[in-house]
Design an enzyme around this catalytic site. Structure first.
Site, PDB file in Angstrom:
ATOM      1  N   CYS A 176      24.380  10.917   0.511  1.00  3.75           N
ATOM      2  CA  CYS A 176      23.180   9.499  -0.170  1.00  3.75           C
ATOM      3  C   CYS A 176      24.028   8.788   1.214  1.00  3.75           C
ATOM      4  CB  CYS A 176      23.952   9.276  -0.616  1.00  3.75           C
ATOM      5  SG  CYS A 176      22.941   9.739  -2.255  1.00  3.75           S
TER       6      CYS A 176
ATOM      7  N   CYS B 160      21.344   9.058   3.887  1.00  5.38           N
ATOM      8  CA  CYS B 160      19.821   8.641   3.526  1.00  5.38           C
ATOM      9  C   CYS B 160      19.295   7.443   4.203  1.00  5.38           C
ATOM     10  CB  CYS B 160      19.789   8.579   2.348  1.00  5.38           C
ATOM     11  SG  CYS B 160      18.258   8.523   1.780  1.00  5.38           S
TER      12      CYS B 160
ATOM     13  N   GLU C  27       3.902  28.900   3.842  1.00  2.93           N
ATOM     14  CA  GLU C  27       3.694  27.982   2.563  1.00  2.93           C
ATOM     15  C   GLU C  27       4.250  28.884   1.924  1.00  2.93           C
ATOM     16  OE1 GLU C  27       4.057  25.447   2.208  1.00  2.93           O
ATOM     17  OE2 GLU C  27       4.095  24.316   4.469  1.00  2.93           O
TER      18      GLU C  27
ATOM     19  N   ASP D 227       6.168  19.645  -3.655  1.00  4.24           N
ATOM     20  CA  ASP D 227       6.442  20.247  -4.798  1.00  4.24           C
ATOM     21  C   ASP D 227       8.194  19.463  -5.190  1.00  4.24           C
ATOM     22  OD1 ASP D 227       8.164  18.910  -2.058  1.00  4.24           O
ATOM     23  OD2 ASP D 227       8.648  21.112  -1.763  1.00  4.24           O
TER      24      ASP D 227
ATOM     25  N   CYS E 232      17.223   2.880  -2.795  1.00  8.46           N
ATOM     26  CA  CYS E 232      17.565   4.398  -4.195  1.00  8.46           C
ATOM     27  C   CYS E 232      16.948   3.882  -5.289  1.00  8.46           C
ATOM     28  CB  CYS E 232      17.967   5.218  -3.221  1.00  8.46           C
ATOM     29  SG  CYS E 232      18.398   6.557  -4.447  1.00  8.46           S
TER      30      CYS E 232
ATOM     31  N   TYR F 106       0.273  23.142  -5.161  1.00  6.26           N
ATOM     32  CA  TYR F 106       1.217  23.014  -3.883  1.00  6.26           C
ATOM     33  C   TYR F 106       0.734  23.501  -2.547  1.00  6.26           C
ATOM     34  CZ  TYR F 106       4.572  23.008  -0.074  1.00  6.26           C
ATOM     35  OH  TYR F 106       4.942  23.506   0.766  1.00  6.26           O
TER      36      TYR F 106
ATOM     37  N   CYS G  74      18.648  14.887  -0.036  1.00  2.00           N
ATOM     38  CA  CYS G  74      18.407  14.292  -1.055  1.00  2.00           C
ATOM     39  C   CYS G  74      18.276  15.743  -2.091  1.00  2.00           C
ATOM     40  CB  CYS G  74      17.267  13.457  -1.275  1.00  2.00           C
ATOM     41  SG  CYS G  74      17.296  12.875  -3.492  1.00  2.00           S
TER      42      CYS G  74
END
Length: 301
Positions: free
Chosen positions: A200, A203, A37, A138, A209, A120, A193
């Site tokens: 798209c 997706c 991370e 995030d 959306c 985060y 995305c």
DNA sequence: CAAACGTGGCG
DNA sequence: TCGCCAAGTTT
């Protein structure tokens, strides 16, 4: 009892399409996740992968890293960028040893109190390593939620408390499912995305959306001005640190003088590196990565 | 809260 | 070519 359709769709998509990243290995442990991370902060996955393997091989637990020098941490950081993260990660390991007996803590407030761990990262560790139900927000998550839920082309520049609330409301009740959903939102933002060219057609939530439904309006308003790099102190710091990183032990200042023409700026950058705990003077003429060798200079004679 | 903080690859 | 962007944190 009724999870949001949006969350379910993204989670199912994730289960079929998630990248096989090593820090996602079941049972990998909190330390490897924490290291990943921190490395992933502002840094692409492909660049993190080799560094992550090298770090975990050399320092398989916080105690191992805590026992080594900041200089070695900086060296092992390689060219990931923002090398202060390496120093802070080592300080984090020291704190984990001192405060928590060498075990990465599982409480949000304890994680937040560690060096280099912010909103985060603390939530990411609590959720991904310990399976707790916290929103993990995030830049990817904020973009996904902004578009799909709010219908806005992009998210704001920083995570706000409102973002955390909005994301929390999207999470399933069951903690493990919630953690998976957060990982799924992040993954969707990372590979579908995306900021510039969203895919798209690929997706899983295209049909629901809000941004897509409103014709995918382009972002309006002032584009955030991107920061220069060439000619900045940042670049000079990078050049200086590059020399020190590739050397073993003290480097004569004459060698550092060659990396940048402007004496004033070079001196300022070097002083900043010292102030930031990355570099230290050795005698009157040399500098080295902090802790790179004996703590005190051997007295001649 | 805006700004500082590295680096490299891609459109 | 060059601006944008990449799992943020700190001051």
């Amino acid at each position: 009892m009724t999870e949001p359709t949006f969350t379910t769709l993204v989670s199912r998509w994730y289960e079929q399409n998630a990248r096989d990243l090593p820090w996602r290995t079941p049972g990998i442990g909190a330390w490897p996740i924490l290291v990943s991370e921190v490395m992933l902060q502002q840094t692409p996955v492909v660049r993190v992968l080799p560094a992550w393997h090298a770090w975990l091989t050399r320092w398989p637990d916080p105690a191992a890293l805590a026992a080594d020098t900041p200089a070695e941490a900086i060296r092992m950081w390689g060219r990931l960028g923002y090398p202060r993260r390496a120093v802070r990660l080592r300080e984090c390991a020291v704190a984990i040893v001192e405060r928590h007996g060498g075990r990465v803590p599982d409480q949000l407030d304890q994680l937040l109190a560690l060096p280099g761990i912010g909103t985060y990262t603390a939530r990411a560790v609590a959720a991904f390593a310990y399976g707790q139900r916290h929103p993990v927000v995030d830049t990817n998550v904020r973009r996904v939620v902004s578009r799909a839920v709010a219908g806005a082309p992009d998210a704001g520049p920083a995570t706000t408390p409102a973002d955390l609330v909005a994301c929390a409301e999207l999470l399933p009740v069951e903690p493990a499912a919630a953690a998976l959903a957060s990982a799924a939102f992040m993954e969707l933002g990372a590979i579908v995305c995306t900021a510039r060219s969203p895919r798209c057609p690929a997706c899983p939530v295209e049909s629901v959306c809000a941004w897509r439904a409103s014709g995918q309006p382009a972002p309006t308003g002032p584009t955030r001005k991107t920061q220069r790099y060439a000619g900045t102190d940042r670049q000079v710091r990078g050049l200086l640190l590059g020399v020190l990183r590739d050397a073993t032990g003290p480097v004569p200042h004459q060698r550092l003088d060659q990396v940048w023409h402007d004496d004033v700026q070079r001196a300022r950058a070097l002083a900043a590196l010292v102030k930031d705990g990355m570099v230290e003077p050795v005698g009157e003429e040399h500098f080295r990565l902090i802790g790179d060798g004996p703590a005190t200079q051997p007295i001649p004679g």
